[in-house]
Scaffold this motif. Structure first.
Motif, PDB file in Angstrom:
ATOM      1  N   GLU A 256       0.827  -1.209   0.000  1.00 38.27           N
ATOM      2  CA  GLU A 256       0.000   0.000   0.000  1.00 38.27           C
ATOM      3  C   GLU A 256       0.861   1.259   0.000  1.00 38.27           C
ATOM      4  O   GLU A 256       0.556   2.236  -0.688  1.00 38.27           O
ATOM      5  N   GLN A 257       1.957   1.251   0.776  1.00 38.32           N
ATOM      6  CA  GLN A 257       2.856   2.423   0.814  1.00 38.32           C
ATOM      7  C   GLN A 257       3.500   2.661  -0.546  1.00 38.32           C
ATOM      8  O   GLN A 257       3.573   3.798  -1.025  1.00 38.32           O
ATOM      9  N   GLU A 258       3.988   1.596  -1.189  1.00 31.40           N
ATOM     10  CA  GLU A 258       4.619   1.733  -2.498  1.00 31.40           C
ATOM     11  C   GLU A 258       3.619   2.175  -3.556  1.00 31.40           C
ATOM     12  O   GLU A 258       3.924   3.009  -4.403  1.00 31.40           O
ATOM     13  N   VAL A 262       3.858   5.572  -5.815  1.00 30.36           N
ATOM     14  CA  VAL A 262       3.844   5.550  -7.276  1.00 30.36           C
ATOM     15  C   VAL A 262       2.734   6.436  -7.825  1.00 30.36           C
ATOM     16  O   VAL A 262       2.920   7.183  -8.797  1.00 30.36           O
ATOM     17  N   VAL A 263       1.537   6.376  -7.210  1.00 27.41           N
ATOM     18  CA  VAL A 263       0.407   7.197  -7.661  1.00 27.41           C
ATOM     19  C   VAL A 263       0.732   8.677  -7.505  1.00 27.41           C
ATOM     20  O   VAL A 263       0.460   9.496  -8.399  1.00 27.41           O
ATOM     21  N   GLU A 264       1.342   9.056  -6.373  1.00 28.10           N
ATOM     22  CA  GLU A 264       1.710  10.464  -6.151  1.00 28.10           C
ATOM     23  C   GLU A 264       2.743  10.922  -7.179  1.00 28.10           C
ATOM     24  O   GLU A 264       2.673  12.047  -7.682  1.00 28.10           O
ATOM     25  N   GLU A 265       3.707  10.046  -7.507  1.00 32.40           N
ATOM     26  CA  GLU A 265       4.733  10.396  -8.487  1.00 32.40           C
ATOM     27  C   GLU A 265       4.116  10.583  -9.869  1.00 32.40           C
ATOM     28  O   GLU A 265       4.474  11.506 -10.608  1.00 32.40           O
ATOM     29  N   GLN A 266       3.156   9.722 -10.234  1.00 31.57           N
ATOM     30  CA  GLN A 266       2.494   9.843 -11.530  1.00 31.57           C
ATOM     31  C   GLN A 266       1.672  11.122 -11.617  1.00 31.57           C
ATOM     32  O   GLN A 266       1.643  11.785 -12.664  1.00 31.57           O
ATOM     33  N   GLU A 267       1.025  11.503 -10.549  1.00 32.13           N
ATOM     34  CA  GLU A 267       0.245  12.740 -10.529  1.00 32.13           C
ATOM     35  C   GLU A 267       1.143  13.960 -10.683  1.00 32.13           C
ATOM     36  O   GLU A 267       0.785  14.924 -11.353  1.00 32.13           O
TER      37      GLU A 267
END
Length: 313
Positions: A256-258, A262-267
Motif C-alpha cells: 500500500e505504501q509503495e 507511485v500514484v503520487e509520483e504519476q500525478e
C-alpha cells in the motif's frame, strides 16, 4: 648587498655558488620531509645564496637588451637561470601559512626568467596570465599536446647525452647551458599555468579565514530508516517485540505504501508540461524490417565461413 661584498666575489666564485645553489634546488624539489628542520634550513640557505648570486650577477652586467644570445659568453649563460631557481624554491617553500606570498614571489621570478629568455630569442612571447584551463595547449587538439611532450622529451634526452660526455669542450658546454635554459622555459610556462590556477584557491581560503565569505554548507544525504518486512500481522507482532526500535510492516502495508508513492509520483508528472520528444532515429521502420528479414534469410542459406576459403586447413 654592499659594494664591498659585491667586489669580494669574482665570477669564478660566483659560478661555484650557483652550482651549489642549483644542486640544493634539485634536492629541495625531490625532498619528501618538507616539514623537517633539515628541509627548512636548506630552503632558507638556498634562497639566501640565490639572492646573493643574483645581486652580484646584476652588478657584473652580464646581459643587455641590445644583444643576441650569440653575444653572451658561454660561462655567463648559466646565470640566466637564477630567477628560475628562485621561483622553484619559493614554490616549494615550507611556510604554508604564507603560501600565497611565496606563490606570488615564484610567479614574478618565473616571469622575469621568461622575459629575459624572450629578449634573447630563447622563448616565445606568450600570455603568461593563463591558468591550466585557459592554456592554449589544453584547448587545442590532442596533436598539439603530443608535439609539446615530444619536444620536451627530445630536449631532455639530448641534454642527458651531452652531460654523459667525458670530454666537454666550450662548444659542448654551451649546448648544455642552452638546452637547460630551453627546458626551463618549458617548465616555467607550465609552472605559471599551475600558479595562476592555484592563486584563486589561495585567495578564497584567505577570505574564508577572514570571515569575508561563508563556507559552502554540506548537504547531508537523506538517511533511509531500516524496517523489517514480514508476511503477516502475527509475524509483525513477533518481530516487533524483538526489535522495538525498528519499525515492522507487513507485505500488505508495504504494498500500500509503495502504491501510494507511485500514484503520487504519476500525478506530479502529469501536472508538469510534457516536452515534445524528437523522433527516435533508431526506431524500426517497414524498410528496416524488410532488410533484417532478408539478412536472416541469407544467413539461413549461407553457412558461416563459406566466404573464406583461402585460409582453410
Amino acid at each position: 648587498m654592499s659594494e664591498a661584498t659585491v667586489g669580494d666575489v669574482d665570477e669564478q666564485s660566483l659560478s661555484d655558488l650557483l652550482v651549489s645553489a642549483r644542486k640544493n634546488t634539485q634536492f629541495i624539489e625531490d625532498h619528501d620531509a618538507r616539514t623537517s628542520q633539515e628541509y627548512k634550513e636548506l630552503v632558507t640557505k638556498t634562497l639566501v645564496t640565490l639572492e646573493r648570486v643574483s645581486v652580484v650577477a646584476a652588478s657584473l652586467h652580464l646581459f643587455s637588451n641590445n644583444e643576441c644570445v650569440d653575444d653572451v659568453s658561454t660561462e655567463s649563460l648559466k646565470f640566466m637561470m637564477i630567477s628560475a631557481y628562485q621561483g622553484l624554491v619559493h614554490q616549494n617553500h615550507f611556510d604554508f601559512e604564507n603560501r600565497k606570498a611565496h606563490v606570488l614571489a615564484a610567479k614574478e621570478y618565473y616571469k622575469d626568467f621568461h622575459h629575459l629568455c624572450q629578449l634573447y630569442g630563447l622563448a616565445k612571447d606568450i600570455e603568461l596570465e593563463l591558468n591550466r584551463i585557459d592554456n592554449p595547449v589544453n584547448n587545442n587538439n590532442r596533436a598539439a599536446k603530443i608535439q609539446a611532450y615530444k619536444a620536451k622529451k627530445e630536449l631532455e634526452e639530448k641534454l642527458a647525452e651531452l652531460e654523459k660526455r667525458t670530454h666537454v669542450d666550450e662548444e659542448v658546454q654551451r649546448e648544455i647551458y642552452l638546452s637547460q635554459i630551453k627546458l626551463w622555459v618549458m617548465r616555467s610556462e607550465e609552472e605559471l599555468y599551475n600558479i595562476n590556477s592555484e592563486l584563486p584557491m589561495l585567495e578564497h581560503m584567505e577570505k574564508l579565514r577572514g570571515g569575508q565569505v561563508k563556507p559552502t554548507p554540506v548537504i547531508k544525504p537523506k538517511v533511509l530508516k531500516p524496517f523489517i518486512l514480514v508476511k503477516s500481522e502475527l509475524q509483525k507482532q513477533v518481530f516487533g517485540a524483538g526489535y522495538p526500535s525498528i519499525p515492522t510492516v507487513t507485505l500488505d502495508e508495504y504494498y500500500e505504501q509503495e502504491l501510494r508513492r507511485v500514484v503520487e509520483e504519476q500525478e506530479r508528472q502529469k501536472a508538469q508540461p510534457q516536452a515534445v520528444e524528437p523522433e527516435d532515429p533508431d526506431e524500426e521502420t517497414e524498410e528496416s524490417l524488410q532488410k533484417a528479414r532478408a539478412w536472416d534469410d541469407w544467413k539461413d542459406t549461407h553457412k558461416k565461413g563459406w566466404g573464406n576459403r583461402h585460409n582453410r586447413s
